[in-house]
Design a protein around this motif. Structure first.
Motif, short mmCIF file in Angstrom:
data_model
loop_
_atom_site.label_atom_id
_atom_site.label_comp_id
_atom_site.label_asym_id
_atom_site.label_seq_id
_atom_site.Cartn_x
_atom_site.Cartn_y
_atom_site.Cartn_z
N TRP A 76 0.83 -1.21 0.00
CA TRP A 76 0.00 0.00 0.00
C TRP A 76 0.86 1.26 0.00
O TRP A 76 0.53 2.23 -0.66
CB TRP A 76 -0.92 0.01 1.21
N PHE A 114 2.69 1.33 -3.74
CA PHE A 114 1.76 1.55 -4.84
C PHE A 114 0.86 2.75 -4.59
O PHE A 114 0.40 3.39 -5.54
CB PHE A 114 0.95 0.29 -5.12
N GLY A 115 0.59 3.06 -3.34
CA GLY A 115 -0.20 4.25 -3.03
C GLY A 115 0.53 5.53 -3.40
O GLY A 115 -0.04 6.44 -3.99
N TYR A 144 2.98 5.81 -5.67
CA TYR A 144 3.08 5.87 -7.13
C TYR A 144 1.72 6.20 -7.76
O TYR A 144 1.63 7.01 -8.68
CB TYR A 144 3.60 4.55 -7.71
N GLY A 145 0.67 5.59 -7.26
CA GLY A 145 -0.67 5.83 -7.79
C GLY A 145 -1.12 7.27 -7.59
O GLY A 145 -1.75 7.86 -8.47
N ALA A 146 -0.80 7.85 -6.43
CA ALA A 146 -1.17 9.25 -6.19
C ALA A 146 -0.43 10.17 -7.14
O ALA A 146 -1.00 11.13 -7.68
CB ALA A 146 -0.87 9.63 -4.74
N SER A 171 -9.23 8.59 -7.56
CA SER A 171 -8.09 7.68 -7.59
C SER A 171 -6.93 8.25 -6.78
O SER A 171 -6.27 7.52 -6.04
CB SER A 171 -7.67 7.43 -9.04
N ASP A 197 -7.79 7.97 -3.11
CA ASP A 197 -7.71 6.56 -2.72
C ASP A 197 -6.26 6.14 -2.52
O ASP A 197 -5.92 5.46 -1.55
CB ASP A 197 -8.38 5.70 -3.78
N ASN A 198 -5.39 6.56 -3.42
CA ASN A 198 -3.97 6.18 -3.31
C ASN A 198 -3.28 6.87 -2.14
O ASN A 198 -2.41 6.26 -1.50
CB ASN A 198 -3.25 6.47 -4.63
N ALA A 236 -4.34 4.95 0.80
CA ALA A 236 -3.64 3.67 0.83
C ALA A 236 -2.25 3.82 1.42
O ALA A 236 -1.82 3.00 2.24
CB ALA A 236 -3.54 3.08 -0.58
N CYS A 237 -1.56 4.87 1.03
CA CYS A 237 -0.22 5.12 1.54
C CYS A 237 -0.25 5.35 3.06
O CYS A 237 0.54 4.77 3.81
CB CYS A 237 0.39 6.30 0.81
N GLN A 289 -12.10 1.88 0.74
CA GLN A 289 -11.74 1.46 -0.61
C GLN A 289 -12.90 0.76 -1.30
O GLN A 289 -13.10 0.92 -2.50
CB GLN A 289 -10.52 0.54 -0.55
#
Length: 161
Positions: A8, A11-12, A14-16, A72, A75-76, A79-80, A108
């Motif tokens: 989390w 990928f959180g 990177y996704g953010a 998104s 959410d990211n 997640a982080c 989520q």
């Protein structure tokens, strides 16, 4: 649980970053440029080139795409943060900190449902293709809630923290 929390975080983050970068890809035009087949209001999606050209035009405004990108990104980021709390909770063996990753997994589920609804309303045919991955995402989130709940109970029973 620790592996999930570390994923989390990675990928959180990177996704953010990628979701925030995608916010600059959409521009609403009213009327559409003459190079498009659309008339009236349309959403221009920038192509992969650095010249600022648009790869596609879609009828309607860009709000559904921008809303999905913002969801998104949120959410990211969550997640982080949940990953950090999960790592701290498992590393220090403090049970109440594990409520953060459990809560994130529930959030989520809600965000996944909202994202699917936005995708279906924006791109009726292509948006329907997001339903299958969303079902897997919701299933995995439910498993994560159960995993962290069991970790919470285990730490609580053994250490009383």
């Amino acid at each position: 649980g620790l592996c999930i929390a570390v994923c989390w975080i990675i990928f959180g983050a990177y996704g953010a970053y990628s979701a925030s970068a995608s916010l600059a890809l959409y521009d609403t035009f009213d009327p559409c440029p003459s190079s498009s087949v659309s008339s009236g209001e349309c959403c221009g999606i920038r192509g992969p080139s650095t010249t600022g050209s648009y790869g596609a035009y879609i009828d309607g405004n860009c709000e559904p795409f921008l809303s999905a990108a913002k969801l998104s990104m949120a959410d990211n980021i969550l997640a982080c943060l949940a990953g950090v709390c999960g790592v701290v909770g498992l590393a220090v063996l403090v049970s109440w900190i594990l409520f953060v990753p459990m809560g994130y997994a529930v959030v989520q589920i809600v965000l996944t449902i909202v994202s699917v609804v936005l995708a279906i309303s924006a791109l009726s045919v292509l948006g329907a293709l997001t339903v299958v991955p969303a079902i897997f995402s919701i299933g995995i989130s439910i498993c994560i809630v159960i995993l962290f709940w069991n970790n919470y109970r285990l730490i609580k029973d053994i250490l009383g923290k």
